[in-house]
Enzyme design. Structure first.
Site, PDB file in Angstrom:
ATOM      1  N   CYS A 125      10.056   3.054  -1.306  1.00  0.00           N
ATOM      2  CA  CYS A 125      10.198   2.264  -2.391  1.00  0.00           C
ATOM      3  C   CYS A 125       9.188   1.918  -3.214  1.00  0.00           C
ATOM      4  O   CYS A 125       8.131   2.675  -3.246  1.00  0.00           O
ATOM      5  CB  CYS A 125      10.810   0.900  -1.811  1.00  0.00           C
ATOM      6  SG  CYS A 125      11.541  -0.337  -3.116  1.00  0.00           S
ATOM      7  N   ASP A 194      10.250  -8.023   1.871  1.00  0.00           N
ATOM      8  CA  ASP A 194      10.984  -9.133   0.909  1.00  0.00           C
ATOM      9  C   ASP A 194      11.167 -10.309   1.988  1.00  0.00           C
ATOM     10  O   ASP A 194      10.995 -11.449   1.099  1.00  0.00           O
ATOM     11  CB  ASP A 194      12.193  -8.720   0.789  1.00  0.00           C
ATOM     12  CG  ASP A 194      12.128  -7.505  -0.446  1.00  0.00           C
ATOM     13  OD1 ASP A 194      12.027  -6.420  -0.250  1.00  0.00           O
ATOM     14  OD2 ASP A 194      12.070  -7.977  -1.652  1.00  0.00           O
TER      15      ASP A 194
END
Ligand code: RUB
Length: 302
Positions: A125, A194
């Site tokens: 990512c 996250d």
């Protein structure tokens, strides 16, 4: 709420992506709209509605939630004048942005030391913390290689690719499903996060847990770069971190009628697969996350 509306729209569309950018822009937009209010009652309304609107943009973002709640806590109560309230908005928002900034500087410093000359690092990512760490290591004279995923369905790996190539880092992109195939070439995995739960599990872009599994099978260390500000306090009280599920058309815009498509944005990597979490306190075991949060940001737990 012009700034908040604009920021919320851009976060939802992933024009602003990555936990840190989302948190910073959310706090800045709330600060700007609070300062633009013309009375204390308008400001209080902006505070309540603005926080709700921003928090709802992405479910899996405790760094944003923690920052916005810090503002809320520090702005609650009665203010003798609107000027005093505005001064407190400036003060509390600068404090949050400074927490973010200091934490980032520390994790990048510690993470970049872990990168060795001649290493091959794997990432998934686009994490701004990971790219900054790799660029810092490169700038310090280390020469290493990065293998990175394209990251379906939204191809955030391309952002990583642009940044690393621009910095002159030897970078190779692969499709997500080739991660296990390349594990034998890797020295260690470095991904962002996250959210971190009270049990030390990490939530990051969908596919991260598969990379962790492949890394464990190949006996490759798996590190997560994460400020403690990404800790989610609700997980202490038994709640699970919510996993955002995004629109199916990110995967296929014109699917055959009747096809079901699922599109979770994140997954959970269990602490057993994590070699260490690189935090502002240093590289710590996932087991000690709660104590570290308590030492650095006790207000997150209140
Ligand atoms: C981005 C992603 C990143 C983390 C950490 O997902 O999973 O690894 O957010 O980013 P999305 P950072 O593109 O869906 O936001 O290190 O920049 O905080």
């Amino acid at each position: 709420m012009d700034k908040i509306d604009e920021t919320a729209r851009r976060i939802k569309k992933l024009e602003i992506q990555g936990a840190t950018s989302i948190a910073v822009r959310a706090v800045e937009s709330l600060r700007d709209d609070l300062l633009a209010a013309d009375s204390q009652s308008t400001a209080q309304r902006v505070l309540a509605e603005g926080v709700k609107k921003l928090v709802e943009t992405r479910e899996t973002e405790p760094m944003m939630r923690n920052g916005l709640r810090y503002l809320q806590k520090n702005l609650s109560g009665k203010w003798t004048s609107f000027e005093k309230f505005s001064a407190q908005v400036e003060k509390a928002s600068s404090e949050v942005l400074e927490f973010y900034d200091k934490a980032r500087k520390n994790i990048v410093k510690i993470g970049s030391r872990r990168v060795g000359d001649g290493d091959t690092v794997f990432t998934h990512c686009h994490s701004s913390a990971v790219t900054e760490t790799l660029i810092r290591a490169h700038e310090s004279g280390k020469r290493f290689r990065v293998i990175q995923t394209e990251t379906r369905p939204r191809y955030q790996g391309r952002i990583t690719a642009y940044k690393l190539v621009e910095a002159g880092i030897d970078t190779t992109m692969i499709v997500d499903s080739a991660a296990r195939h390349f594990m034998k070439e890797i020295d260690f995995v470095l991904v962002g996060s996250d959210a971190v739960t009270s049990e030390g599990n990490v939530i990051n872009k969908i596919g991260t847990s598969q990379v962790a599994l492949a890394a464990q099978e190949a006996r490759i260390p798996f590190y997560v770069l994460s400020t403690l500000l990404k800790f989610d306090p609700v997980t202490i009280h038994g709640e699970f971190e919510a996993i955002e599920e995004r629109n199916a058309d990110e995967i296929w815009g014109t699917p055959p009628e009747g096809l079901k498509i699922r599109n979770p944005a994140f997954d959970v990597t269990r602490r057993d697969y994590i070699h260490g979490i690189i935090t502002e306190e240093g590289i710590i075991s996932p087991h000690s996350i709660l104590e570290a949060v308590q030492r650095h940001y006790p207000w997150i737990l209140v």
